[in-house]
Design a protein around this motif. Structure first.
Motif, PDB file in Angstrom:
ATOM      1  N   ALA A 105       0.834  -1.211   0.000  1.00  0.00           N
ATOM      2  CA  ALA A 105       0.000   0.000   0.000  1.00  0.00           C
ATOM      3  C   ALA A 105       0.867   1.259   0.000  1.00  0.00           C
ATOM      4  O   ALA A 105       0.577   2.231  -0.710  1.00  0.00           O
ATOM      5  CB  ALA A 105      -0.927  -0.006   1.209  1.00  0.00           C
ATOM      6  N   GLU A 106       1.929   1.235   0.801  1.00  0.00           N
ATOM      7  CA  GLU A 106       2.762   2.434   0.902  1.00  0.00           C
ATOM      8  C   GLU A 106       3.583   2.673  -0.360  1.00  0.00           C
ATOM      9  O   GLU A 106       3.953   3.813  -0.661  1.00  0.00           O
ATOM     10  CB  GLU A 106       3.641   2.347   2.146  1.00  0.00           C
ATOM     11  CG  GLU A 106       2.820   2.418   3.434  1.00  0.00           C
ATOM     12  CD  GLU A 106       3.643   2.574   4.704  1.00  0.00           C
ATOM     13  OE1 GLU A 106       4.884   2.662   4.614  1.00  0.00           O
ATOM     14  OE2 GLU A 106       3.032   2.623   5.794  1.00  0.00           O
ATOM     15  N   ALA A 107       3.858   1.612  -1.130  1.00  0.00           N
ATOM     16  CA  ALA A 107       4.602   1.781  -2.385  1.00  0.00           C
ATOM     17  C   ALA A 107       3.874   2.712  -3.349  1.00  0.00           C
ATOM     18  O   ALA A 107       4.506   3.431  -4.132  1.00  0.00           O
ATOM     19  CB  ALA A 107       4.813   0.420  -3.042  1.00  0.00           C
ATOM     20  N   ARG A 108       2.552   2.732  -3.280  1.00  0.00           N
ATOM     21  CA  ARG A 108       1.758   3.555  -4.197  1.00  0.00           C
ATOM     22  C   ARG A 108       1.979   5.056  -3.974  1.00  0.00           C
ATOM     23  O   ARG A 108       1.650   5.870  -4.841  1.00  0.00           O
ATOM     24  CB  ARG A 108       0.271   3.224  -4.061  1.00  0.00           C
ATOM     25  CG  ARG A 108      -0.079   1.772  -4.397  1.00  0.00           C
ATOM     26  CD  ARG A 108      -1.581   1.563  -4.354  1.00  0.00           C
ATOM     27  NE  ARG A 108      -2.264   2.341  -5.394  1.00  0.00           N
ATOM     28  CZ  ARG A 108      -3.570   2.582  -5.395  1.00  0.00           C
ATOM     29  NH1 ARG A 108      -4.337   2.108  -4.408  1.00  0.00           N
ATOM     30  NH2 ARG A 108      -4.121   3.290  -6.352  1.00  0.00           N
ATOM     31  N   PHE A 109       2.554   5.408  -2.818  1.00  0.00           N
ATOM     32  CA  PHE A 109       2.750   6.827  -2.496  1.00  0.00           C
ATOM     33  C   PHE A 109       3.971   7.428  -3.187  1.00  0.00           C
ATOM     34  O   PHE A 109       4.268   8.608  -3.011  1.00  0.00           O
ATOM     35  CB  PHE A 109       2.788   7.023  -0.978  1.00  0.00           C
ATOM     36  CG  PHE A 109       1.413   6.924  -0.373  1.00  0.00           C
ATOM     37  CD1 PHE A 109       0.712   8.053  -0.009  1.00  0.00           C
ATOM     38  CD2 PHE A 109       0.801   5.690  -0.216  1.00  0.00           C
ATOM     39  CE1 PHE A 109      -0.574   7.968   0.500  1.00  0.00           C
ATOM     40  CE2 PHE A 109      -0.481   5.582   0.296  1.00  0.00           C
ATOM     41  CZ  PHE A 109      -1.165   6.728   0.656  1.00  0.00           C
ATOM     42  N   ALA A 110       4.640   6.618  -3.990  1.00  0.00           N
ATOM     43  CA  ALA A 110       5.649   7.186  -4.880  1.00  0.00           C
ATOM     44  C   ALA A 110       4.992   8.104  -5.916  1.00  0.00           C
ATOM     45  O   ALA A 110       5.653   8.968  -6.507  1.00  0.00           O
ATOM     46  CB  ALA A 110       6.422   6.067  -5.574  1.00  0.00           C
ATOM     47  N   ASP A 111       3.708   7.909  -6.136  1.00  0.00           N
ATOM     48  CA  ASP A 111       2.928   8.734  -7.071  1.00  0.00           C
ATOM     49  C   ASP A 111       2.322   9.909  -6.296  1.00  0.00           C
ATOM     50  O   ASP A 111       1.407   9.708  -5.487  1.00  0.00           O
ATOM     51  CB  ASP A 111       1.832   7.876  -7.694  1.00  0.00           C
ATOM     52  CG  ASP A 111       0.886   8.674  -8.596  1.00  0.00           C
ATOM     53  OD1 ASP A 111       1.117   9.882  -8.790  1.00  0.00           O
ATOM     54  OD2 ASP A 111      -0.103   8.082  -9.077  1.00  0.00           O
ATOM     55  N   PRO A 112       2.772  11.135  -6.539  1.00  0.00           N
ATOM     56  CA  PRO A 112       2.254  12.292  -5.788  1.00  0.00           C
ATOM     57  C   PRO A 112       0.748  12.484  -5.939  1.00  0.00           C
ATOM     58  O   PRO A 112       0.092  12.952  -5.003  1.00  0.00           O
ATOM     59  CB  PRO A 112       3.031  13.485  -6.368  1.00  0.00           C
ATOM     60  CG  PRO A 112       4.283  12.890  -6.930  1.00  0.00           C
ATOM     61  CD  PRO A 112       3.877  11.528  -7.430  1.00  0.00           C
ATOM     62  N   GLU A 113       0.180  12.130  -7.089  1.00  0.00           N
ATOM     63  CA  GLU A 113      -1.265  12.289  -7.269  1.00  0.00           C
ATOM     64  C   GLU A 113      -2.034  11.328  -6.359  1.00  0.00           C
ATOM     65  O   GLU A 113      -3.068  11.701  -5.794  1.00  0.00           O
ATOM     66  CB  GLU A 113      -1.646  12.064  -8.740  1.00  0.00           C
ATOM     67  CG  GLU A 113      -1.191  13.179  -9.664  1.00  0.00           C
ATOM     68  CD  GLU A 113      -1.736  13.026 -11.065  1.00  0.00           C
ATOM     69  OE1 GLU A 113      -2.573  12.119 -11.302  1.00  0.00           O
ATOM     70  OE2 GLU A 113      -1.318  13.807 -11.935  1.00  0.00           O
TER      71      GLU A 113
END
Length: 436
Positions: A105-113
């Protein structure tokens, strides 16, 4: 009375002057029909409506919440905004939970949007549940911190957060280094700490996921910047405790690992603190280090039962945290519900007054913010929640039989949830209101 920039809110008002567990009835101030006077976002005065209305200028607007209960905004002392989308994920204990749910789940926060979208939802969900102050984990990505602070800034919320520091025992895609974690955290501190109502927390995820080099630099950051926070986890799960003992064999205990790296002190907050001994508790008390009691996640992950009585006996600062996403609700009412049950299993009693103190002034005290938030003393920031005692048919029916304030509060925390929140005000102004 100067009426410039003054407005008033009327309703049943309750706040705490101290901890009812130690000060009894003297800790509670209650106005069955009260008036809260607000000037420029801060409390000007609070008291009986009849008395204050008699000397209030006729042109001062009054928001009427009669029939509802007005309390200081809730303070959530431990929550993961990046885990919003994995709340209610089935079937793991702590270390497996991290691998299976948290890290992907936290990996997705590489995307600022993506970070921005979750941050906006997260802040709205806090306000919808009456929470106006939170100490929140972001992810290892600096942009995840930017997204949360931007969302909180727009809503004028009091938010404390920081970039997760994690340089081992995690996937490569979430790993920083001791040096990059320090440099990125320092840049975020300079960008955000002390801006409006935002404050920064140095955030090593937990001792197992940081090398000694990173732990050293985290302690250095905490010491270098006045007023900075530090947040982490300690002694949540017995498997985790054993793992940390293997990684740091020189330390007396899990807590001692943090102590050796200069990470205990004022505005340092550790979630869980279940598997501590009295030597650990005394060290936390002596250094002014605070605990976040996270009952829903402790039950959900099968971690154990927090000993609130012992923490109080030893003079520890204790707040309460929802710990979403292992925690199962953003609602502080539901979290107090679970806290009561945890303590029942420990043969301890949690009164309704003590529970709501934990969620307001107690949380503020644990964060060293009780000079600014937590009750309605003059000069405090006017954050408050408006609770509807008859929000559901069951609540309405049960309230008819409630004889005392304490009984009504207990019913609210056992049967209440997000539907009970009629409105949330930040710095005196409506930040969320229930439609209709």
């Amino acid at each position: 009375m100067n009426s410039a920039a003054l407005h008033a809110v009327r309703g049943e008002i309750l706040h705490f002057l101290a901890d009812p567990a130690s000060h009894g009835e003297a800790a509670i101030e209650h106005f069955a029909d009260g008036l809260l006077l607000i000037r420029d976002g801060h409390v000007a005065e609070v008291g009986p409506a009849a008395e204050l209305l008699a000397r209030l200028p006729a042109d001062v607007p009054v928001t009427d919440y009669r029939g509802k209960l007005i309390m200081p905004g809730f303070v959530d002392t431990h929550i993961h905004y990046a885990q919003t989308d994995i709340i209610a994920s089935h079937g793991e204990q702590l270390l497996a939970w991290l691998e299976k749910y948290t890290f992907p789940a936290e990996a997705r926060f590489a995307d600022p949007e993506h970070a921005q979208a979750v941050a906006e939802f997260f802040c709205d969900e806090l306000l919808r549940n009456g929470t106006t102050t939170a100490l929140a984990f972001a992810t290892v990505h600096a942009s995840s911190v930017d997204a949360l602070f931007e969302a909180a800034l727009k809503r004028r919320m009091r938010m404390i957060s920081g970039k997760v520091m994690m340089d081992r025992h995690c996937p490569d895609f979430l790993r920083d280094t001791a040096e990059s974690g320090y440099a990125e955290s320092k840049a975020l501190i300079e960008r955000w700490h002390g801006r409006d109502r935002l404050q920064y927390a140095v955030t090593p995820r937990f001792a197992a996921t940081s090398t000694p080099e990173q732990m050293t630099l985290a302690g250095r950051l905490y010491a270098e910047h006045p007023g900075l926070y530090l947040q982490s986890h300690v002694a949540e799960n017995q498997g985790e405790v054993a793992w940390v003992a293997e990684l740091y064999p020189e330390a007396r205990s899990y807590l001692d690992v943090y102590d050796r790296f200069g990470q205990l002190g004022e505005r340092s907050v550790y979630a869980h603190c279940i598997w501590l001994d009295d030597t650990d508790r005394q060290r936390m008390a002596d250094t002014g280090t605070a605990i976040s009691f996270c009952p829903t996640s402790n039950l959900f992950l099968g971690s154990g039962l927090f000993d609130l009585d012992r923490a109080r006996e030893m003079g520890l600062r204790v707040g309460i945290g929802t710990d979403v996403g292992a925690g199962t609700s953003f609602s502080m009412l539901q979290t107090l519900n679970e806290a009561y049950k945890v303590l029942q299993l420990k043969s301890q009693k949690l009164s309704a007054a003590s529970a709501f103190h934990l969620a307001t002034l107690g949380g503020a005290h644990s964060l060293y913010l009780d000079d600014r938030i937590g009750n309605f003393l003059p000069g405090k920031e006017a954050d408050f929640v408006v609770l509807a005692p008859a929000a559901t048919p069951l609540l309405a029916r049960r309230m008819q039989a409630a004889q005392t304030l304490d009984e009504r509060l207990f019913v609210l925390m056992m049967l209440g949830d997000d539907r009970t929140v009629a409105a949330t005000h930040v710095l005196g102004k409506p930040a969320w209101q229930r439609p209709g």
